[in-house]
Design a protein around this motif. Structure first.
Motif, short mmCIF file in Angstrom:
data_model
loop_
_atom_site.label_atom_id
_atom_site.label_comp_id
_atom_site.label_asym_id
_atom_site.label_seq_id
_atom_site.Cartn_x
_atom_site.Cartn_y
_atom_site.Cartn_z
N SER A 135 -4.28 -9.77 -16.64
CA SER A 135 -4.63 -9.63 -15.80
C SER A 135 -4.46 -10.15 -14.73
O SER A 135 -5.10 -11.61 -15.70
CB SER A 135 -6.08 -8.64 -15.04
OG SER A 135 -6.98 -9.72 -15.61
N ARG A 174 4.06 -13.91 -11.31
CA ARG A 174 4.14 -12.74 -10.74
C ARG A 174 2.94 -11.91 -10.15
O ARG A 174 2.88 -10.78 -10.91
CB ARG A 174 5.90 -11.61 -10.96
CG ARG A 174 6.82 -12.71 -10.80
CD ARG A 174 7.80 -11.78 -11.25
NE ARG A 174 7.59 -10.37 -12.34
CZ ARG A 174 8.54 -10.41 -12.54
NH1 ARG A 174 10.27 -9.70 -12.63
NH2 ARG A 174 8.03 -9.01 -13.94
N ASN A 192 1.79 -6.98 -21.78
CA ASN A 192 2.12 -6.84 -19.88
C ASN A 192 0.05 -6.17 -20.46
O ASN A 192 0.23 -5.24 -19.31
CB ASN A 192 3.14 -6.04 -19.89
CG ASN A 192 4.26 -6.82 -19.34
OD1 ASN A 192 4.24 -7.61 -19.31
ND2 ASN A 192 5.23 -5.75 -19.93
N ALA A 237 -1.07 -6.69 -11.01
CA ALA A 237 -1.60 -5.96 -9.27
C ALA A 237 -1.19 -4.48 -9.50
O ALA A 237 -1.58 -3.45 -9.55
CB ALA A 237 -2.15 -6.38 -8.03
N GLN A 238 0.07 -4.29 -9.68
CA GLN A 238 0.82 -2.52 -9.04
C GLN A 238 1.04 -2.43 -11.17
O GLN A 238 1.61 -1.57 -11.17
CB GLN A 238 1.63 -3.11 -8.56
CG GLN A 238 1.42 -3.24 -7.67
CD GLN A 238 2.98 -3.16 -6.50
OE1 GLN A 238 3.79 -3.22 -6.77
NE2 GLN A 238 2.51 -3.83 -5.75
N GLY A 239 0.56 -3.18 -12.34
CA GLY A 239 0.74 -2.33 -13.79
C GLY A 239 2.03 -3.47 -13.67
O GLY A 239 2.26 -2.77 -15.29
N GLY A 240 3.39 -3.90 -12.98
CA GLY A 240 3.47 -4.71 -13.58
C GLY A 240 3.35 -5.93 -14.74
O GLY A 240 2.39 -6.30 -15.78
N TRP A 264 1.49 -10.62 -7.92
CA TRP A 264 1.73 -9.69 -7.36
C TRP A 264 2.19 -7.57 -8.02
O TRP A 264 1.74 -6.33 -7.73
CB TRP A 264 2.26 -9.09 -6.30
CG TRP A 264 3.97 -9.66 -5.93
CD1 TRP A 264 5.30 -8.68 -6.72
CD2 TRP A 264 4.35 -10.95 -6.39
NE1 TRP A 264 6.02 -9.41 -6.88
CE2 TRP A 264 5.73 -10.87 -7.07
CE3 TRP A 264 4.32 -12.39 -6.44
CZ2 TRP A 264 6.43 -12.01 -7.23
CZ3 TRP A 264 4.99 -13.23 -6.78
CH2 TRP A 264 5.96 -13.08 -6.52
N GLN A 265 3.25 -8.20 -9.14
CA GLN A 265 3.68 -6.84 -9.72
C GLN A 265 2.30 -6.89 -11.18
O GLN A 265 2.48 -5.14 -11.05
CB GLN A 265 4.63 -7.37 -10.13
CG GLN A 265 6.17 -7.54 -9.56
CD GLN A 265 7.22 -7.93 -10.14
OE1 GLN A 265 7.04 -7.56 -11.04
NE2 GLN A 265 8.20 -6.82 -9.69
#
Length: 123
Positions: free
Chosen positions: A50, A84, A47, A89-92, A86-87
């Motif tokens: 980017s 995914r 994880n 970008a939020q740290g997912g 979009w996740q």
């Protein structure tokens, strides 16, 4: 007048040296290697990858190695089906759970191929 000629000569010399350096230098080339893909797959599984890093490596065609190009295309397909961003970008995670499992399989396949290729050269 002599100061003008001195400044003109220095500027001319610098300009000519710059033009010569630009004409003699080659265009930089980037060649994606197996280790680059292994590092990217490891980052995805941890994880840490980017979307920009993924697109930089996977979006660039690999023309010098058909095996790596095949892996790159399979990875592109995985992003289309399991990605995914979009996740991420939020740290997912950049991929869904099933996508990470397939990335792990690709990573293991590439690592095995590299190990066999290295053993083949040593023999």
């Amino acid at each position: 007048m002599s100061l003008f000629l001195l400044v003109f000569a220095v500027c001319l010399l610098v300009s000519l040296a710059t033009v010569a350096a630009l004409m003699l230098s080659r265009t930089p080339r980037y060649r994606t290697q197996a280790q680059d893909l292994l590092d990217l797959f490891d980052a995805v599984l941890d994880n840490r990858a980017s979307e920009a890093r993924w697109n930089t490596l996977i979006g660039y065609p690999i023309r010098h190695d058909a095996f790596l190009e095949n892996l790159r295309r399979r990875s592109q397909h995985l992003m289309e089906t399991h990605g995914r961003p979009w996740q991420a970008a939020q740290g997912g995670s950049l991929f869904s759970r099933s996508g990470r499992e397939e990335i792990a399989a690709l990573r293991d396949h590439l690592a095995t191929h590299q190990a066999l290729e290295g053993r083949e050269y040593r023999a």
